[in-house]
Design a protein around this motif. Structure first.
Motif, PDB file in Angstrom:
ATOM      1  N   ASP A   1      32.388  36.657  36.291  1.00 42.48           N
ATOM      2  CA  ASP A   1      31.749  38.073  36.781  1.00 42.48           C
ATOM      3  C   ASP A   1      31.697  38.072  38.152  1.00 42.48           C
ATOM      4  N   ARG A   2      32.548  37.229  39.119  1.00 43.34           N
ATOM      5  CA  ARG A   2      32.438  37.410  40.485  1.00 43.34           C
ATOM      6  C   ARG A   2      33.387  38.496  40.960  1.00 43.34           C
ATOM      7  N   LEU A   3      33.009  39.268  42.047  1.00 41.87           N
ATOM      8  CA  LEU A   3      33.936  40.446  42.396  1.00 41.87           C
ATOM      9  C   LEU A   3      35.041  39.751  43.161  1.00 41.87           C
TER      10      LEU A   3
ATOM     11  N   ASP B   1      40.314  46.281  49.111  1.00 38.99           N
ATOM     12  CA  ASP B   1      39.659  44.948  49.684  1.00 38.99           C
ATOM     13  C   ASP B   1      39.943  43.729  48.690  1.00 38.99           C
ATOM     14  N   PHE B   2      40.278  42.734  49.451  1.00 40.07           N
ATOM     15  CA  PHE B   2      40.635  41.693  48.557  1.00 40.07           C
ATOM     16  C   PHE B   2      39.566  40.467  48.875  1.00 40.07           C
ATOM     17  N   LEU B   3      38.448  40.140  48.154  1.00 34.80           N
ATOM     18  CA  LEU B   3      37.301  39.554  48.419  1.00 34.80           C
ATOM     19  C   LEU B   3      37.500  37.951  48.175  1.00 34.80           C
ATOM     20  N   ARG B   4      38.274  37.661  47.180  1.00 34.46           N
ATOM     21  CA  ARG B   4      38.137  36.206  46.607  1.00 34.46           C
ATOM     22  C   ARG B   4      39.763  36.099  46.023  1.00 34.46           C
ATOM     23  N   ALA B   5      40.153  35.060  46.479  1.00 36.63           N
ATOM     24  CA  ALA B   5      41.598  34.602  45.943  1.00 36.63           C
ATOM     25  C   ALA B   5      41.589  34.048  44.586  1.00 36.63           C
ATOM     26  N   THR B   6      42.736  34.440  43.766  1.00 34.84           N
ATOM     27  CA  THR B   6      42.701  34.089  42.388  1.00 34.84           C
ATOM     28  C   THR B   6      44.011  33.408  41.899  1.00 34.84           C
TER      29      THR B   6
ATOM     30  N   GLN C   1      52.054  35.961  41.725  1.00 30.81           N
ATOM     31  CA  GLN C   1      51.934  35.013  42.861  1.00 30.81           C
ATOM     32  C   GLN C   1      52.455  35.159  44.247  1.00 30.81           C
ATOM     33  N   GLN C   2      51.808  35.020  45.334  1.00 27.80           N
ATOM     34  CA  GLN C   2      52.680  35.021  46.556  1.00 27.80           C
ATOM     35  C   GLN C   2      53.159  33.794  46.784  1.00 27.80           C
ATOM     36  N   PRO C   3      53.788  33.082  47.968  1.00 26.15           N
ATOM     37  CA  PRO C   3      54.174  31.981  48.082  1.00 26.15           C
ATOM     38  C   PRO C   3      53.238  30.760  48.049  1.00 26.15           C
ATOM     39  N   ALA C   4      52.034  31.019  48.545  1.00 21.57           N
ATOM     40  CA  ALA C   4      50.982  30.114  48.676  1.00 21.57           C
ATOM     41  C   ALA C   4      50.303  30.021  47.156  1.00 21.57           C
ATOM     42  N   GLY C   5      50.822  30.476  46.487  1.00 25.70           N
ATOM     43  CA  GLY C   5      50.044  30.145  44.853  1.00 25.70           C
ATOM     44  C   GLY C   5      48.938  30.940  44.529  1.00 25.70           C
ATOM     45  N   ILE C   6      48.651  32.187  45.214  1.00 24.77           N
ATOM     46  CA  ILE C   6      47.498  32.908  44.787  1.00 24.77           C
ATOM     47  C   ILE C   6      47.910  34.143  44.421  1.00 24.77           C
ATOM     48  N   GLN C   7      47.143  34.986  43.735  1.00 22.32           N
ATOM     49  CA  GLN C   7      47.686  36.407  43.181  1.00 22.32           C
ATOM     50  C   GLN C   7      48.075  37.337  44.547  1.00 22.32           C
ATOM     51  N   HIS C   8      49.151  37.852  44.569  1.00 22.07           N
ATOM     52  CA  HIS C   8      49.626  38.801  45.816  1.00 22.07           C
ATOM     53  C   HIS C   8      48.681  40.047  45.553  1.00 22.07           C
ATOM     54  N   GLY C   9      48.347  40.472  46.854  1.00 18.87           N
ATOM     55  CA  GLY C   9      47.397  41.233  47.078  1.00 18.87           C
ATOM     56  C   GLY C   9      47.670  42.737  46.564  1.00 18.87           C
ATOM     57  N   GLY C  10      49.054  42.805  46.478  1.00 22.79           N
ATOM     58  CA  GLY C  10      49.443  44.354  45.895  1.00 22.79           C
ATOM     59  C   GLY C  10      49.291  44.325  44.490  1.00 22.79           C
ATOM     60  N   VAL C  11      48.960  43.161  44.018  1.00 24.80           N
ATOM     61  CA  VAL C  11      48.459  43.385  42.422  1.00 24.80           C
ATOM     62  C   VAL C  11      47.248  44.115  42.192  1.00 24.80           C
ATOM     63  N   TYR C  12      46.251  43.680  43.040  1.00 23.98           N
ATOM     64  CA  TYR C  12      45.020  44.222  43.149  1.00 23.98           C
ATOM     65  C   TYR C  12      45.036  45.868  43.485  1.00 23.98           C
ATOM     66  N   CYS C  13      45.829  46.071  44.518  1.00 24.91           N
ATOM     67  CA  CYS C  13      45.980  47.442  44.942  1.00 24.91           C
ATOM     68  C   CYS C  13      46.751  48.193  43.617  1.00 24.91           C
TER      69      CYS C  13
HETATM   70  C1  LIG Z   1      38.690  33.449  52.312  1.00 24.55           C
HETATM   71  C2  LIG Z   1      38.552  34.927  52.469  1.00 24.55           C
HETATM   72  C3  LIG Z   1      39.427  35.588  53.075  1.00 24.55           C
HETATM   73  C4  LIG Z   1      37.101  35.206  53.343  1.00 24.55           C
HETATM   74  O1  LIG Z   1      36.155  34.901  52.427  1.00 24.55           O
HETATM   75  P1  LIG Z   1      34.664  35.448  52.964  1.00 24.55           P
HETATM   76  O2  LIG Z   1      34.757  36.917  53.015  1.00 24.55           O
HETATM   77  O3  LIG Z   1      34.235  34.548  54.521  1.00 24.55           O
HETATM   78  O4  LIG Z   1      33.719  34.808  51.908  1.00 24.55           O
HETATM   79  P2  LIG Z   1      33.022  33.460  51.305  1.00 24.55           P
HETATM   80  O5  LIG Z   1      32.665  32.696  52.533  1.00 24.55           O
HETATM   81  O6  LIG Z   1      31.825  33.969  50.535  1.00 24.55           O
HETATM   82  O7  LIG Z   1      34.177  33.042  50.586  1.00 24.55           O
HETATM   83  C5  LIG Z   1      34.650  33.515  49.313  1.00 24.55           C
HETATM   84  C6  LIG Z   1      35.403  32.511  48.538  1.00 24.55           C
HETATM   85  O8  LIG Z   1      36.632  32.039  49.342  1.00 24.55           O
HETATM   86  C7  LIG Z   1      36.676  30.604  49.560  1.00 24.55           C
HETATM   87  N1  LIG Z   1      36.700  30.513  50.944  1.00 24.55           N
HETATM   88  C8  LIG Z   1      36.306  30.989  52.138  1.00 24.55           C
HETATM   89  N2  LIG Z   1      36.890  30.370  53.444  1.00 24.55           N
HETATM   90  C9  LIG Z   1      37.830  29.675  52.979  1.00 24.55           C
HETATM   91  C10 LIG Z   1      38.736  29.071  53.318  1.00 24.55           C
HETATM   92  N3  LIG Z   1      38.905  28.790  54.904  1.00 24.55           N
HETATM   93  N4  LIG Z   1      39.459  28.002  52.775  1.00 24.55           N
HETATM   94  C11 LIG Z   1      39.752  28.033  51.715  1.00 24.55           C
HETATM   95  N5  LIG Z   1      38.768  28.699  50.777  1.00 24.55           N
HETATM   96  C12 LIG Z   1      37.755  29.579  51.566  1.00 24.55           C
HETATM   97  C13 LIG Z   1      35.168  30.144  49.714  1.00 24.55           C
HETATM   98  O9  LIG Z   1      34.955  28.872  49.154  1.00 24.55           O
HETATM   99  C14 LIG Z   1      34.515  31.002  48.623  1.00 24.55           C
HETATM  100  O10 LIG Z   1      34.582  30.626  47.205  1.00 24.55           O
HETATM  101  P3  LIG Z   1      33.258  29.711  46.592  1.00 24.55           P
HETATM  102  O11 LIG Z   1      32.236  30.757  46.558  1.00 24.55           O
HETATM  103  O12 LIG Z   1      33.164  28.736  47.613  1.00 24.55           O
HETATM  104  O13 LIG Z   1      33.913  29.401  45.277  1.00 24.55           O
HETATM  105  C15 LIG Z   1      38.267  35.719  51.015  1.00 24.55           C
HETATM  106  O14 LIG Z   1      37.675  37.166  51.330  1.00 24.55           O
HETATM  107  C16 LIG Z   1      39.483  35.717  50.159  1.00 24.55           C
HETATM  108  O15 LIG Z   1      40.120  34.621  49.757  1.00 24.55           O
HETATM  109  N6  LIG Z   1      40.003  37.035  50.002  1.00 24.55           N
HETATM  110  C17 LIG Z   1      41.188  36.958  49.067  1.00 24.55           C
HETATM  111  C18 LIG Z   1      42.544  37.006  49.864  1.00 24.55           C
HETATM  112  C19 LIG Z   1      43.653  37.039  48.812  1.00 24.55           C
HETATM  113  O16 LIG Z   1      43.789  36.836  47.934  1.00 24.55           O
HETATM  114  N7  LIG Z   1      44.594  37.918  49.439  1.00 24.55           N
HETATM  115  C20 LIG Z   1      45.661  38.155  48.725  1.00 24.55           C
HETATM  116  C21 LIG Z   1      46.919  37.264  48.755  1.00 24.55           C
HETATM  117  S1  LIG Z   1      47.683  37.543  50.179  1.00 24.55           S
HETATM  118  C22 LIG Z   1      48.877  38.522  50.026  1.00 24.55           C
HETATM  119  O17 LIG Z   1      49.190  38.978  49.108  1.00 24.55           O
HETATM  120  C23 LIG Z   1      49.751  38.769  51.371  1.00 24.55           C
HETATM  121  C24 LIG Z   1      50.876  37.974  51.180  1.00 24.55           C
HETATM  122  C25 LIG Z   1      52.146  38.341  50.408  1.00 24.55           C
HETATM  123  C26 LIG Z   1      53.215  37.771  50.671  1.00 24.55           C
HETATM  124  C27 LIG Z   1      53.424  36.528  51.210  1.00 24.55           C
HETATM  125  C28 LIG Z   1      52.289  36.029  52.126  1.00 24.55           C
HETATM  126  C29 LIG Z   1      51.153  36.716  52.108  1.00 24.55           C
END
Ligand SMILES: CC(C)(COP(=O)(O)OP(=O)(O)OC[C@H]1O[C@@H](n2cnc3c(N)ncnc32)[C@H](O)[C@@H]1OP(=O)(O)O)[C@@H](O)C(=O)NCCC(=O)NCCSC(=O)Cc1ccccc1
Length: 153
Positions: free
Chosen positions: A132-134, A97-102, A56-68
């Motif tokens: 089965d969500r992308l 591309d990172f489409l859904r946080a996990t 995970q990254q600091p916000a508690g979601i999986q780090h994007g680098g893992v997907y890469c």
């Molecule tokens: C949210 C978004 C960016 C855009 O979503 P969209 O294209 O507009 O698509 P859509 O509207 O279909 O929503 C899809 C789902 O998202 C949810 N949702 C949407 N908006 C919000 C919101 N405002 N707040 C909360 N949730 C929101 C929404 O409910 C839906 O879920 P549902 O269907 O209801 O169950 C999405 O593509 C995403 O989460 N990508 C993955 C990003 C990721 O994991 N990055 C890697 C980690 S970061 C890193 O590594 C860098 C780093 C390193 C170190 C330190 C710090 C940083």
């Protein structure tokens, strides 16, 4: 147990020992992520891993680098199996591309060929969650290295 499809173990005749490859992959970088291969064939590679706090990254979601990284590994494994005994592959470009946080659960990566040429290959990798969500999608370009030279320092 890795499903090797039509491609059974045999080196030296253009094919590749997929069991040996799975063993090698399991000991390298993929082991840090916990990536396990479930299918290794020239046309499709599948692998799985579980999202853990270490990834995970600091916000508690999986780090994007893992997907890469997973996309790089799975595409490279696929290109290696397809190239077989003719050489090895190296990744030269990765667009992910990172489409859904996990935050938890088991994710599945599946590589499909886009282009398999003499000098380069292009593979698409899709990562899906347990519903089965992308969650991520990437494309990796590989160079086929078919001479005997050693890359790197
Ligand atoms: C949210 C978004 C960016 C855009 O979503 P969209 O294209 O507009 O698509 P859509 O509207 O279909 O929503 C899809 C789902 O998202 C949810 N949702 C949407 N908006 C919000 C919101 N405002 N707040 C909360 N949730 C929101 C929404 O409910 C839906 O879920 P549902 O269907 O209801 O169950 C999405 O593509 C995403 O989460 N990508 C993955 C990003 C990721 O994991 N990055 C890697 C980690 S970061 C890193 O590594 C860098 C780093 C390193 C170190 C330190 C710090 C940083």
């Amino acid at each position: 147990m890795v499903d090797s499809g039509e491609q059974q173990a045999s080196n030296g005749d253009g094919r590749i020992d997929t069991a040996a490859l799975a063993d090698q992959l399991g000991k390298g970088f993929d082991a840090l992520i916990g990536l396990e291969y479930t299918e290794l064939s020239p046309d499709r590679v599948r692998a799985q891993w579980t999202v853990t706090p270490d990834l995970q990254q600091p916000a508690g979601i999986q780090h994007g680098g893992v997907y890469c990284s997973v996309i790089e590994s799975v595409a490279s494994a696929a290109g290696t199996v397809w190239l077989g005994g003719r050489g090895h592959v190296v990744g030269v470009n990765n667009n992910t591309d990172f489409l859904r946080a996990t935050r938890e659960g088991t994710l599945t990566a599946e590589a499909s060929p886009v282009h398999r040429g003499r000098t380069q290959q292009l593979w698409e990798v899709r990562i899906t969650d347990e519903q089965d969500r992308l969650v991520s999608k990437g494309q990796v370009r590989l160079a086929n290295i078919t001479d005997t030279g050693r890359l790197g320092n």
